[in-house]
Design an enzyme around this catalytic site. Sequence first.
Site, PDB file in Angstrom:
ATOM      1  N   LYS A   1       0.830  -1.211   0.000  1.00 52.51           N
ATOM      2  CA  LYS A   1       0.000   0.000   0.000  1.00 52.51           C
ATOM      3  C   LYS A   1       0.866   1.264   0.000  1.00 52.51           C
ATOM      4  O   LYS A   1       0.621   2.186  -0.766  1.00 52.51           O
ATOM      5  CB  LYS A   1      -0.924   0.049   1.237  1.00 52.51           C
ATOM      6  CG  LYS A   1      -1.898  -1.098   1.350  1.00 52.51           C
ATOM      7  CD  LYS A   1      -2.907  -0.879   2.474  1.00 52.51           C
ATOM      8  CE  LYS A   1      -2.312  -0.784   3.857  1.00 52.51           C
ATOM      9  NZ  LYS A   1      -1.653  -2.020   4.323  1.00 52.51           N
TER      10      LYS A   1
ATOM     11  N   ARG B   1      11.369  -1.621  11.116  1.00 54.42           N
ATOM     12  CA  ARG B   1      10.342  -1.211  12.073  1.00 54.42           C
ATOM     13  C   ARG B   1      10.188  -2.271  13.148  1.00 54.42           C
ATOM     14  O   ARG B   1      10.201  -3.458  12.857  1.00 54.42           O
ATOM     15  CB  ARG B   1       8.989  -1.050  11.354  1.00 54.42           C
ATOM     16  CG  ARG B   1       8.803   0.288  10.713  1.00 54.42           C
ATOM     17  CD  ARG B   1       7.627   0.319   9.785  1.00 54.42           C
ATOM     18  NE  ARG B   1       6.388  -0.220  10.339  1.00 54.42           N
ATOM     19  CZ  ARG B   1       5.222  -0.216   9.692  1.00 54.42           C
ATOM     20  NH1 ARG B   1       5.150   0.306   8.479  1.00 54.42           N
ATOM     21  NH2 ARG B   1       4.149  -0.714  10.239  1.00 54.42           N
TER      22      ARG B   1
ATOM     23  N   ARG C   1      -0.467  -8.416  13.916  1.00 51.17           N
ATOM     24  CA  ARG C   1      -1.012  -7.400  12.993  1.00 51.17           C
ATOM     25  C   ARG C   1      -1.921  -8.063  11.962  1.00 51.17           C
ATOM     26  O   ARG C   1      -2.961  -7.515  11.606  1.00 51.17           O
ATOM     27  CB  ARG C   1       0.137  -6.659  12.289  1.00 51.17           C
ATOM     28  CG  ARG C   1       0.889  -5.751  13.251  1.00 51.17           C
ATOM     29  CD  ARG C   1       2.180  -5.257  12.633  1.00 51.17           C
ATOM     30  NE  ARG C   1       1.974  -4.443  11.452  1.00 51.17           N
ATOM     31  CZ  ARG C   1       2.907  -4.223  10.543  1.00 51.17           C
ATOM     32  NH1 ARG C   1       4.098  -4.778  10.674  1.00 51.17           N
ATOM     33  NH2 ARG C   1       2.657  -3.455   9.508  1.00 51.17           N
TER      34      ARG C   1
ATOM     35  N   ARG D   1      11.252  -5.952   4.859  1.00 48.57           N
ATOM     36  CA  ARG D   1      11.038  -4.516   4.648  1.00 48.57           C
ATOM     37  C   ARG D   1      11.959  -3.682   5.546  1.00 48.57           C
ATOM     38  O   ARG D   1      12.196  -4.015   6.701  1.00 48.57           O
ATOM     39  CB  ARG D   1       9.579  -4.175   4.973  1.00 48.57           C
ATOM     40  CG  ARG D   1       9.285  -2.696   4.836  1.00 48.57           C
ATOM     41  CD  ARG D   1       7.838  -2.436   4.680  1.00 48.57           C
ATOM     42  NE  ARG D   1       7.082  -2.570   5.922  1.00 48.57           N
ATOM     43  CZ  ARG D   1       5.764  -2.382   5.983  1.00 48.57           C
ATOM     44  NH1 ARG D   1       5.082  -2.090   4.906  1.00 48.57           N
ATOM     45  NH2 ARG D   1       5.142  -2.516   7.123  1.00 48.57           N
TER      46      ARG D   1
ATOM     47  N   ARG E   1      -9.281   1.531   9.041  1.00 44.29           N
ATOM     48  CA  ARG E   1      -8.910   0.152   9.358  1.00 44.29           C
ATOM     49  C   ARG E   1     -10.009  -0.560  10.129  1.00 44.29           C
ATOM     50  O   ARG E   1      -9.853  -1.740  10.440  1.00 44.29           O
ATOM     51  CB  ARG E   1      -7.644   0.154  10.207  1.00 44.29           C
ATOM     52  CG  ARG E   1      -6.364  -0.097   9.435  1.00 44.29           C
ATOM     53  CD  ARG E   1      -5.240  -0.147  10.434  1.00 44.29           C
ATOM     54  NE  ARG E   1      -4.079  -0.839  10.007  1.00 44.29           N
ATOM     55  CZ  ARG E   1      -2.988  -0.265   9.514  1.00 44.29           C
ATOM     56  NH1 ARG E   1      -2.967   1.022   9.296  1.00 44.29           N
ATOM     57  NH2 ARG E   1      -1.931  -0.984   9.233  1.00 44.29           N
TER      58      ARG E   1
HETATM   59  P1  AMP Z   1       1.027   0.905   9.099  1.00 41.20           P
HETATM   60  O1  AMP Z   1       2.250   1.733   8.913  1.00 41.20           O
HETATM   61  O2  AMP Z   1      -0.118   1.367   8.274  1.00 41.20           O
HETATM   62  O3  AMP Z   1       1.312  -0.572   8.946  1.00 41.20           O
HETATM   63  O4  AMP Z   1       0.563   1.123  10.616  1.00 41.20           O
HETATM   64  C1  AMP Z   1       1.414   0.752  11.700  1.00 41.20           C
HETATM   65  C2  AMP Z   1       0.603   0.642  12.974  1.00 41.20           C
HETATM   66  O5  AMP Z   1       0.018   1.919  13.291  1.00 41.20           O
HETATM   67  C3  AMP Z   1      -0.568  -0.317  12.934  1.00 41.20           C
HETATM   68  O6  AMP Z   1      -0.180  -1.660  13.166  1.00 41.20           O
HETATM   69  C4  AMP Z   1      -1.441   0.239  14.056  1.00 41.20           C
HETATM   70  O7  AMP Z   1      -0.932  -0.082  15.318  1.00 41.20           O
HETATM   71  C5  AMP Z   1      -1.274   1.750  13.865  1.00 41.20           C
HETATM   72  N1  AMP Z   1      -2.277   2.298  12.940  1.00 41.20           N
HETATM   73  C6  AMP Z   1      -2.043   2.883  11.730  1.00 41.20           C
HETATM   74  N2  AMP Z   1      -3.178   3.293  11.150  1.00 41.20           N
HETATM   75  C7  AMP Z   1      -4.171   2.956  12.007  1.00 41.20           C
HETATM   76  C8  AMP Z   1      -5.594   3.087  11.979  1.00 41.20           C
HETATM   77  N3  AMP Z   1      -6.224   3.643  10.930  1.00 41.20           N
HETATM   78  N4  AMP Z   1      -6.296   2.635  13.049  1.00 41.20           N
HETATM   79  C9  AMP Z   1      -5.689   2.070  14.103  1.00 41.20           C
HETATM   80  N5  AMP Z   1      -4.359   1.895  14.194  1.00 41.20           N
HETATM   81  C10 AMP Z   1      -3.581   2.326  13.165  1.00 41.20           C
END
Ligand code: AMP
Length: 218
Positions: free
Chosen positions: A15, A156, A167, A123, A89
């Site tokens: 994404k 990360r 996740r 990654r 999400r």
């Molecule tokens: P990402 O970089 O999109 O994989 O997001 C990393 C982490 O941030 C996720 O595993 C969640 O803990 C948190 N996170 C990001 N976006 C959201 C969202 N829209 N709602 C809830 N938690 C989020």
Amino acid sequence: MTLQLIMLGPPGAGKGTQAGKLADHFDIPHISTGQILRNNKDMETPYGTPRSYIEDGNLVPDEMMIEILEKRLQEDDTDDGYILDGFPRTRPQAVSLADITDIDAVIYLRTSEENILKRLTGRRTCEDCGRTYHIEMNPPPDDDQCESCGGAIVQRADDRESVVRDRLEEYQEKTKPLIEFYREKGTLLEIDGNPSIEEVWTQLKDRLDDTLDNVDTT
Ligand code: AMP
């Protein structure tokens, strides 16, 4: 013309990579809620810090996320639209978003579990701007300094295998139902996320061009 897009799909589907390409192509901001949270990891909120959720592979509470997103969408750079990467999400997030804005297309990157695990564990991410690399498919420079901003490229904390599994569970339970939510609204664009970055991009651009020809984005 304004263009409001959403990237949907499991963690590791690509994404962020494809959202970055769309942002360059259409000259609109790429809004990654994960990156906003990582840049404010230790921010104190009534629900605790973002770090306490992210590093355990849990979603942050909807109330916190919706407030952060609404604030971000009020910034001036969103006048011509934006690409949301990682939001919504959950169903409450999707409903709140529908209350404040119209979405032109939701791009769902359908990706196999095997590819997801390979992409996530290999990654590497720029700590500052969030640009991503992959140790095999898109290796970072030898000095581990980001090509976009010079920031440090790291793994990360939540890309470690133990956290990745949590996740993916959160995704299955809370985010996957949104595919149906947007399919029913008629805005879902399903793309095969398994091929190479360039192949996915070509496919995505063609499908999006076709869709936008039929959508009024004025
Ligand atoms: P990402 O970089 O999109 O994989 O997001 C990393 C982490 O941030 C996720 O595993 C969640 O803990 C948190 N996170 C990001 N976006 C959201 C969202 N829209 N709602 C809830 N938690 C989020």
